[in-house]
Design a protein around this motif. Structure first.
Motif, PDB file in Angstrom:
ATOM      1  N   SER A   1       2.465  -5.566   7.937  1.00 46.12           N
ATOM      2  CA  SER A   1       2.149  -5.650   9.297  1.00 46.12           C
ATOM      3  C   SER A   1       1.805  -7.276   9.684  1.00 46.12           C
ATOM      4  O   SER A   1       1.255  -7.326  11.025  1.00 46.12           O
ATOM      5  N   GLY A   2       1.673  -7.779   8.765  1.00 45.39           N
ATOM      6  CA  GLY A   2       1.560  -9.386   9.105  1.00 45.39           C
ATOM      7  C   GLY A   2       0.627 -10.053   8.108  1.00 45.39           C
ATOM      8  O   GLY A   2       0.096  -9.423   7.176  1.00 45.39           O
ATOM      9  N   ILE A   3      -0.106 -11.277   8.399  1.00 44.80           N
ATOM     10  CA  ILE A   3      -0.993 -11.862   7.627  1.00 44.80           C
ATOM     11  C   ILE A   3      -2.345 -11.720   8.009  1.00 44.80           C
ATOM     12  O   ILE A   3      -2.729 -11.516   9.020  1.00 44.80           O
TER      13      ILE A   3
ATOM     14  N   GLY B   1      -2.203  -2.661  12.572  1.00 45.33           N
ATOM     15  CA  GLY B   1      -1.389  -2.895  11.381  1.00 45.33           C
ATOM     16  C   GLY B   1      -0.879  -1.644  11.037  1.00 45.33           C
ATOM     17  O   GLY B   1       0.189  -1.700  10.458  1.00 45.33           O
ATOM     18  N   ASN B   2      -1.493  -0.555  11.330  1.00 44.65           N
ATOM     19  CA  ASN B   2      -0.874   1.015  11.215  1.00 44.65           C
ATOM     20  C   ASN B   2      -1.436   1.680  12.388  1.00 44.65           C
ATOM     21  O   ASN B   2      -2.425   1.439  13.270  1.00 44.65           O
TER      22      ASN B   2
ATOM     23  N   ILE C   1       0.646  -1.053   0.097  1.00 40.85           N
ATOM     24  CA  ILE C   1      -0.008  -0.040   0.054  1.00 40.85           C
ATOM     25  C   ILE C   1       0.839   1.167   0.156  1.00 40.85           C
ATOM     26  O   ILE C   1       1.894   1.453   0.705  1.00 40.85           O
ATOM     27  N   PHE C   2       0.558   2.217  -0.844  1.00 44.06           N
ATOM     28  CA  PHE C   2       1.176   3.388  -0.926  1.00 44.06           C
ATOM     29  C   PHE C   2       0.077   4.413  -0.975  1.00 44.06           C
ATOM     30  O   PHE C   2      -0.715   4.574  -1.675  1.00 44.06           O
ATOM     31  N   ASN C   3       0.478   5.709  -0.020  1.00 43.91           N
ATOM     32  CA  ASN C   3      -0.449   6.689   0.203  1.00 43.91           C
ATOM     33  C   ASN C   3      -0.240   7.445  -1.210  1.00 43.91           C
ATOM     34  O   ASN C   3       0.787   7.525  -1.925  1.00 43.91           O
TER      35      ASN C   3
ATOM     36  N   VAL D   1       2.968   2.260   3.542  1.00 46.33           N
ATOM     37  CA  VAL D   1       2.408   1.911   4.753  1.00 46.33           C
ATOM     38  C   VAL D   1       1.886   0.511   4.998  1.00 46.33           C
ATOM     39  O   VAL D   1       2.004  -0.154   4.031  1.00 46.33           O
ATOM     40  N   GLN D   2       1.604   0.047   6.200  1.00 50.58           N
ATOM     41  CA  GLN D   2       1.451  -1.215   6.575  1.00 50.58           C
ATOM     42  C   GLN D   2       0.111  -1.819   6.029  1.00 50.58           C
ATOM     43  O   GLN D   2       0.110  -3.082   5.796  1.00 50.58           O
TER      44      GLN D   2
END
Length: 282
Positions: free
Chosen positions: A109-111, A163-164, A70-72, A78-79
């Protein structure tokens, strides 16, 4: 390539409650574009226009179907993004990249696990993490609420990582909330060294919350999935609401569920819609 040799990138424009995305399939070719290119694509006058760019990648991890990046709009990676996760699931299913209705996805940030359910998508958003270091957030110790000095005023906040990083403050009137003023001041507050997303929540009843979110790197958006999860868990922690809550965002509604137990995941259910497809010169 076009006939004159100009490279083109295929994309799909999607939205979840008005939170909009450019989605790119990078399962066959590495995604290698600059911050400047992402910023130019995000421009709503001269580019495609979006809150976030979602990139679908393959993964070598066992029992995982895809990798999700993911990109802002400002080009920062970001996560996690809850509305984006739903659009991600709808994209890979509708494009035939998978025929599964239970999709396991690797994020920064994980699964997470995504479930296609009719026209909507249900997402296991994982267990909320209230530890200050998870955001990160400068605090002496973990607490249910914190006093945050913002210029001349002190606001009480809850802080959680979904996650964020998110902070949530309760407001009396969502329409009168100082989102445009407090949002940017809190996003870049010194106690949040990696910046933070800021949620303004009005509890309407034990099963309803009205919410506006000032997102890190994107300003106020029509909807924020992880922000909705953060608002629900903070208000649940403060004993303001029940285990299942409808979150009313400017772009529409999400159903968020959390039992309040420390190791229980947060569940989010909501729509994901394809708007149009296109090619852009790169």
């Amino acid at each position: 390539m076009t006939e004159i040799g100009v490279a083109k990138l295929a994309f799909t424009k999607m939205q979840g409650l008005g939170n909009d995305f450019m989605v790119v399939d990078a399962t066959q070719k590495p995604f290698d574009y600059s911050v400047g290119q992402i910023q130019s694509w995000s421009d709503r006058n001269f580019g495609i226009g979006f809150d976030q760019l979602l990139v679908v990648e393959s993964t070598d991890r066992s029992q995982v179907d895809f990798r999700y990046r993911i990109f802002n709009a400002d080009g920062s990676e970001v996560q996690q993004c809850g509305n984006g996760a739903r659009c991600f699931a709808r994209f890979v299913f509708d494009k035939g990249l998978t025929d599964k209705t239970e999709i396991t996805v690797e994020t920064a940030s994980g699964i997470i696990v995504l479930y296609i359910e009719g026209d909507g998508v249900r997402v296991n958003m994982g267990v909320p993490n209230f530890a200050p270091e998870a955001l990160p957030f400068t605090a002496e110790k973990q607490a249910d609420s914190y006093a945050l000095q913002v210029e001349e005023q002190t606001v009480m906040i809850g802080a959680v990582s979904m996650g964020n990083p998110h902070v949530v403050l309760e407001v009396e009137d969502i329409q009168q909330a100082s989102v445009d003023v407090l949002g940017p001041l809190m996003e870049s507050h010194a106690r949040f060294p990696e910046r933070v997303n800021v949620g303004f929540a009005q509890v309407l009843s034990p099963t309803e919350i009205a919410l506006r979110v000032y997102e890190r790197g994107a300003a106020e958006t029509l909807a924020c999935g992880t922000g909705a999860c953060a608002a629900m868990v903070v208000m649940r922690l403060w004993n303001k609401i029940e285990d299942s809550v409808t979150i009313h965002l400017p772009g529409g509604d999400l159903l968020i569920q959390w039992s309040g137990q420390p190791e229980s995941p947060v569940w989010m259910t909501g729509p994901a819609v394809s708007v149009f497809e296109g090619l852009i010169e790169v």
